[in-house]
Design a protein around this motif. Structure first.
Motif, PDB file in Angstrom:
ATOM      1  N   SER A   1      41.689 -23.911  22.255  1.00  0.00           N
ATOM      2  CA  SER A   1      41.916 -25.030  23.176  1.00  0.00           C
ATOM      3  C   SER A   1      40.833 -25.119  24.249  1.00  0.00           C
TER       4      SER A   1
ATOM      5  N   THR B   1      38.394 -32.911  22.873  1.00  0.00           N
ATOM      6  CA  THR B   1      39.714 -33.477  23.174  1.00  0.00           C
ATOM      7  C   THR B   1      39.758 -34.997  23.135  1.00  0.00           C
TER       8      THR B   1
ATOM      9  N   GLY C   1      43.350 -31.915  19.859  1.00  0.00           N
ATOM     10  CA  GLY C   1      41.890 -31.919  19.834  1.00  0.00           C
ATOM     11  C   GLY C   1      41.384 -31.600  18.443  1.00  0.00           C
TER      12      GLY C   1
END
Length: 360
Positions: A299, A304, A278
């Motif tokens: 994350s 993404t 990402g």
């Protein structure tokens, strides 16, 4: 487009309304209310909503024809001066561009035929001068406006439909860049005429249309020229190769320190086997620092859906990908999918400057 709000999806495209459209509705309703009372305000607002439904149908004409050539339309935005269908790309074959351009006015012709022939509405362009007068007849006014939309959109002022037809016809004998430049220049000349008429008659809407046509023509000409310059250039020539990457387990606090320590505005989030997971943007870091605990992993907040190109793919494909909303960068990988670098709008601009300087 900023300041626009989604109101739903139809036929595979997201429908959006620009905030200024609500100002138009409020102004029309308030003017009619003060002039003739609440009943007139309701009728006039209903007419404007019906009119813009025809505008949306016009834009879906473009979208559905473009779909036949494998071109998606991510969204259609309703503006006070009309509608705008955002095609993911314009067809480069002249015949296809003509078909897409004419599909919109063809929808308005069909609506006019239904109203005038099927429902017996009288069609007099003189009714355009009294659109706010309910005595003219709701369907008659709507039929007249649809006929006007056909005539207006076929004016050869790029980027209107007539201008796109002109560009496509020119492209049968000239290269696409030169054809676009001529069509854009014609559009800007007509925009000056619109602007002059708007100033002399006090028509604010005509002034807004003039500004839109002038700026859109210049932007389209610049965009086509940029695509032509990047058509035969591999992605490797413009990609960023010196950068600091983050791991998916890194915290927002780690990302914030990296933001201060470097000049990057995007941080690739890379797996241990060097594959892109990402991209974390400066805006996401700033928002996360303010609203989320500093231990939250990057994350959880990274983007993404990042497009990817191979090293030898045309840089033009990166331009197409970056024109989509919410795409901060395009990844560049090798044949195995190993992440090697990325491309942003800013470094394409820097590459263009260096390319101009390197020319003799």
């Amino acid at each position: 487009m900023s300041w626009s709000f989604p109101i739903g999806r139809l036929l595979g495209s997201e429908l959006r309304v620009h905030a200024t459209f609500f100002l138009l509705i409020a102004w029309i309703g308030a003017s009619a209310w003060m002039a003739e009372g609440p009943a007139s305000a309701i009728v006039n607002i209903a007419f404007i909503l019906a009119l813009f439904s025809c505008v949306v149908a016009h834009e879906f004409g473009h979208a559905l024809m473009a779909r036949r050539f494998g071109i998606r339309t991510p969204d259609i935005t309703l503006l006070p001066i009309g509608g705008m269908a955002r095609l993911e790309r314009m067809p480069e074959k002249p015949g296809q561009e003509i078909a897409v351009a004419l599909a919109g006015p063809a929808v308005n012709v069909a609506i006019w035929a239904i109203l005038a022939i099927g429902l017996g509405a009288r069609t007099e362009l003189a009714a355009l001068g009294s659109l706010e007068d309910p005595a003219t007849g709701f369907l008659s006014r709507l039929a007249a406006v649809n006929l006007f939309l056909v005539l207006f959109n076929m004016i050869p002022a790029f980027p209107m439909d007539g201008g796109r037809v002109l560009r496509a016809l020119l492209a049968t004998r000239l290269d696409r860049v030169r054809a676009t430049q001529i069509a854009a220049r014609a559009g800007q000349v007509i925009a000056f005429l619109f602007g002059f008429l708007g100033l002399t008659t006090g028509n604010v809407l005509l002034l807004l249309i003039a500004v839109f046509v002038f700026m859109a023509a210049a932007a389209e000409s610049s965009d086509v020229a940029l695509h032509a310059r990047t058509h035969d250039v591999p992605a490797r020539d413009a990609m960023i190769t010196s950068f600091e990457a983050l791991a998916p387990g890194d915290s927002l606090d780690t990302a914030a320190r990296a933001l201060v320590r470097t000049t990057q505005t995007e941080f690739p989030v890379v797996s241990p086997d060097n594959r892109l997971l990402g991209m974390l943007t400066r805006a996401a870091i700033a928002s996360g620092v303010q609203n989320d605990p500093p231990q939250m992993r990057v994350s959880a907040v990274m983007a993404t859906d990042i497009p990817a190109l191979r090293l030898d793919e045309p840089l033009e494909h990166a331009l197409d990908a970056l024109s989509q909303p919410a795409v901060p960068a395009v990844a560049v990988t090798d044949a195995r999918g190993i992440f090697l670098g990325y491309i942003t709008r800013e470094n394409i601009g820097e590459w263009m400057i260096l390319r101009r300087r390197s020319r003799p």
